[in-house]
Motif scaffolding. Structure first.
Motif, PDB file in Angstrom:
ATOM      1  N   TYR A 256      -3.403   4.947   3.746  1.00 30.73           N
ATOM      2  CA  TYR A 256      -2.704   4.143   2.826  1.00 30.73           C
ATOM      3  C   TYR A 256      -3.745   3.365   1.860  1.00 30.73           C
ATOM      4  CZ  TYR A 256       1.632   4.800   5.251  1.00 30.73           C
ATOM      5  OH  TYR A 256       2.835   5.223   5.779  1.00 30.73           O
ATOM      6  N   SER A 257      -3.409   3.359   0.597  1.00 31.44           N
ATOM      7  CA  SER A 257      -4.270   2.673  -0.333  1.00 31.44           C
ATOM      8  C   SER A 257      -3.352   2.097  -1.459  1.00 31.44           C
ATOM      9  CB  SER A 257      -4.991   3.870  -1.004  1.00 31.44           C
ATOM     10  OG  SER A 257      -6.057   3.246  -1.799  1.00 31.44           O
TER      11      SER A 257
ATOM     12  N   LEU B  15       1.074  -1.155   0.016  1.00 31.52           N
ATOM     13  CA  LEU B  15       0.054  -0.108   0.008  1.00 31.52           C
ATOM     14  C   LEU B  15       0.916   1.290  -0.010  1.00 31.52           C
ATOM     15  CD1 LEU B  15      -2.788  -0.908   2.640  1.00 31.52           C
ATOM     16  CD2 LEU B  15      -2.715  -1.426   0.031  1.00 31.52           C
TER      17      LEU B  15
ATOM     18  N   ILE C 175      -3.989  -5.832   8.104  1.00 28.05           N
ATOM     19  CA  ILE C 175      -5.206  -4.959   7.428  1.00 28.05           C
ATOM     20  C   ILE C 175      -6.314  -5.452   8.009  1.00 28.05           C
ATOM     21  CG2 ILE C 175      -6.159  -5.254   5.117  1.00 28.05           C
ATOM     22  CD1 ILE C 175      -3.573  -3.767   5.095  1.00 28.05           C
TER      23      ILE C 175
ATOM     24  N   VAL D  89      -7.535   2.595   5.647  1.00 26.87           N
ATOM     25  CA  VAL D  89      -7.560   2.445   4.316  1.00 26.87           C
ATOM     26  C   VAL D  89      -9.100   2.740   3.656  1.00 26.87           C
ATOM     27  CG1 VAL D  89      -6.073   0.318   4.412  1.00 26.87           C
ATOM     28  CG2 VAL D  89      -8.556   0.028   5.022  1.00 26.87           C
TER      29      VAL D  89
ATOM     30  N   THR E  68     -12.035   2.699   8.329  1.00 26.82           N
ATOM     31  CA  THR E  68     -12.318   3.159   6.943  1.00 26.82           C
ATOM     32  C   THR E  68     -13.117   4.221   7.109  1.00 26.82           C
ATOM     33  OG1 THR E  68     -14.270   1.841   6.849  1.00 26.82           O
ATOM     34  CG2 THR E  68     -12.286   0.680   5.936  1.00 26.82           C
TER      35      THR E  68
END
Length: 433
Positions: free
Chosen positions: A280-281, A269, A359, A411, A369
Motif C-alpha cells: 500500500y502507498s 493508503l 503504520i 509500505v 519496506t
C-alpha cells in the motif's frame, strides 16, 4: 524559515553552468581535463562497478580517456559538416553542436571551493587558461545503446577501473539505486533523465527531419536548419521561426499525496492493481495541463479514492529519472468517516485508512519496506512509478525489528517520496505542514 527536506536523488552538488552550454570552446577544453568524469548508460541502464574483495558496488565514474573510443573524432562539440571538422561560425544553430557520434550531455561542475569558482562566459576567449582556473570535477554522460556492442565491451574492459580489478556491468536503474550514495544519486538523477531525453527524441517534431544535439545535450535542433542542409523542394521547418521552437528537455510533475484525517491519527493508503502483494502507498498522479499542483492533488484524490481533501500542504520534491518526473509531495486533510470509492477511474484495487499504530508496526517490521526483485519489477511497470523503492533502503535506526513473520501489509521505503511522507507523518515531523 526552516530548510526544506532533501530527498534521495535530490540535492544536486553540481553547478550546472548553464550559461556555458553554448560554448564549444569551453566544453572542448573541460572535457579533456584529467579530473573530468563520465557516467555511462546503455538503454538507460547505468554502468555499475563491483569492487574486488568486497560486496561494495558504486556508480562507475570513468575518465575521458576511458570513453574516448566511444566518442568519435574530435572536436566533441562545435562540429562541422564533416567528421573531425570544426564548425565554421558561431551561428545559433551550431552552438556547441554535436552532429556526429552519440549525444553527449554536460551535467555540470562539482566545485571544491565553497565560494564557487565558476567563470562567466566572457572569460573563455582563452578556454584552456580559463578552465585551468576552475577547481573541481566536471561531469559528462552518454548512452551507448546505439553503438556496436563489441566496441562498447572492449572500451569497458580497457577502463582503468576494470584494469584495477573492478567488474563493470550495466544494471537495471531502479536496482542500481542501491549502489548510490547521496552524492552520486543526485548526479545520476540528472544524467539518466538527460540521456533518456536525447535517446527518445531523434527526429524534429515539426517536420520529421533527423534531430541533432546542441548546447552539450540540452537542446535539439532540426537538421534542415543546418547551413549545409539541402532543402530543395521542402517547406521551411516551423522550428526555425521564433526563439522557442527548438526542443528542450522536459520534466513531468507528479503529485504524490498523503491524506490525513482531522484527528491527525489516520492516513489513507491505496493499493494499485499492479502492486506486489499487500503493498500500500500514498496516492499519486500526473499534473495535467491547465492545472496547479493543488488542483491535481484534489482531482487525483477524488478520481482514485472518491475522497474530498482540503488544507493542502507542500512537503518536498524528489527528482525521479524514470524517465523525467518530479515527485511533488503533499499532505492534505480528509474526512475518514466518508465513504471510499475506487470505481471512478478503477486504478486502485483497494484504499483504506490506517492508524499510526498500524503504520508503526509495519515500519518496525524487518520486511515492512523490503521487496524482492520481482516485486520491484512489478512496481517499475506502473507507468507513473512514484512508489518504486530502492533494494537497499532500510528502516531508520529507531525502527527496530519486532518479529520474523510477514507484516500485515508493506509500505514504500523512506528513500522514495511516498515513504518519506509516511515516515514523517509517523514521526510527527513538521516539514512545511
Amino acid at each position: 524559515m526552516s530548510e526544506a527536506f532533501t530527498n534521495f536523488l535530490g540535492g544536486s552538488p553540481l553547478n550546472r553552468l548553464s550559461w556555458l552550454r553554448t560554448s564549444h570552446s569551453f566544453l572542448n577544453a573541460v572535457v579533456v581535463s584529467p579530473s573530468t568524469r563520465w557516467i555511462l548508460f546503455n538503454g538507460g541502464q547505468p554502468l555499475i562497478a563491483s569492487h574486488t574483495g568486497t560486496q561494495k558496488r558504486s556508480l562507475a565514474l570513468l575518465t575521458t580517456e576511458d570513453v574516448k573510443p566511444l566518442l568519435g573524432a574530435e572536436p566533441f562539440f562545435g562540429q562541422g559538416e564533416q567528421e573531425g571538422q570544426h564548425c565554421a561560425s558561431d551561428l545559433p544553430v551550431l552552438e556547441a553542436a554535436r552532429i556526429h557520434g552519440l549525444p553527449i550531455v554536460f551535467l555540470g561542475l562539482n566545485e571544491t571551493q565553497s565560494s564557487g569558482s565558476a567563470l562567466p562566459s566572457s572569460e573563455f576567449k582563452d578556454p584552456h587558461s580559463a578552465v585551468s582556473k576552475l577547481v573541481g570535477t566536471a561531469y559528462f554522460s552518454a548512452d551507448v545503446a546505439d553503438l556496436d556492442e563489441n566496441k562498447v565491451n572492449e572500451a569497458i574492459e580497457n577502463t582503468q577501473l576494470a584494469k584495477d580489478g573492478s567488474t563493470l556491468t550495466f544494471v537495471e536503474p531502479r536496482a542500481a539505486m542501491s549502489s548510490l550514495d547521496a552524492y552520486t544519486a543526485a548526479i545520476f538523477a540528472e544524467a539518466r533523465s538527460m540521456v533518456d531525453w536525447n535517446q527518445r527524441n531523434k527526429f524534429c517534431p515539426a517536420c520529421g527531419s533527423p534531430a541533432y544535439s546542441l548546447w552539450a545535450g540540452w537542446k535539439l535542433g532540426c537538421t534542415s536548419l543546418l547551413p549545409w542542409a539541402d532543402n530543395t523542394d521542402k517547406k521551411p521547418c516551423p522550428s526555425g521561426r521564433g526563439l522557442h521552437n527548438f526542443s528542450h528537455p522536459r520534466t513531468d510533475p507528479v503529485v504524490i499525496m498523503l491524506a490525513i484525517d482531522e484527528s491527525g491519527e489516520k492516513i489513507l493508503l491505496g493499493r494499485n492493481k499492479k502492486f506486489p502483494s499487500q503493498f500500500y502507498s500514498a496516492l499519486a498522479g500526473f499534473v495535467e495541463p491547465g492545472e496547479s499542483f493543488e488542483d491535481a492533488v484534489k482531482r487525483e484524490m477524488w478520481e482514485e479514492a472518491g475522497v474530498k481533501v482540503w488544507n493542502i500542504r507542500y512537503h518536498s520534491g524528489q527528482p525521479w529519472p524514470y524517465p523525467a518526473n518530479l515527485m511533488v509531495g503533499y499532505y492534505a486533510t480528509a474526512d475518514s468517516s466518508a465513504p471510499i470509492r475506487t470505481d471512478l477511474d478503477n486504478e486502485l484495487e483497494d484504499a483504506r485508512w490506517y492508524t499510526r499504530e498500524e503504520i508503526l508496526a509495519v515500519l518496525r517490521h524487518s520486511s515492512g519496506t523490503q521487496f524482492s526483485r520481482s516485486d520491484y519489477k512489478k512496481i517499475a511497470e506502473i507507468q507513473d512509478g512514484p512508489d518504486d523503492s530502492s533494494a537497499s533502503a532500510k528502516p531508520q535506526e529507531q525502527l527496530v525489528e519486532v518479529n520474523n513473520d510477514e507484516p500485515p501489509f508493506r509500505v514504500p521505503a523512506p528513500s522514495v517520496m511516498a515513504g518519506v511522507l509516511i515516515q514523517h507523518w509517523v514521526e510527527k515531523r513538521q516539514y512545511h505542514m
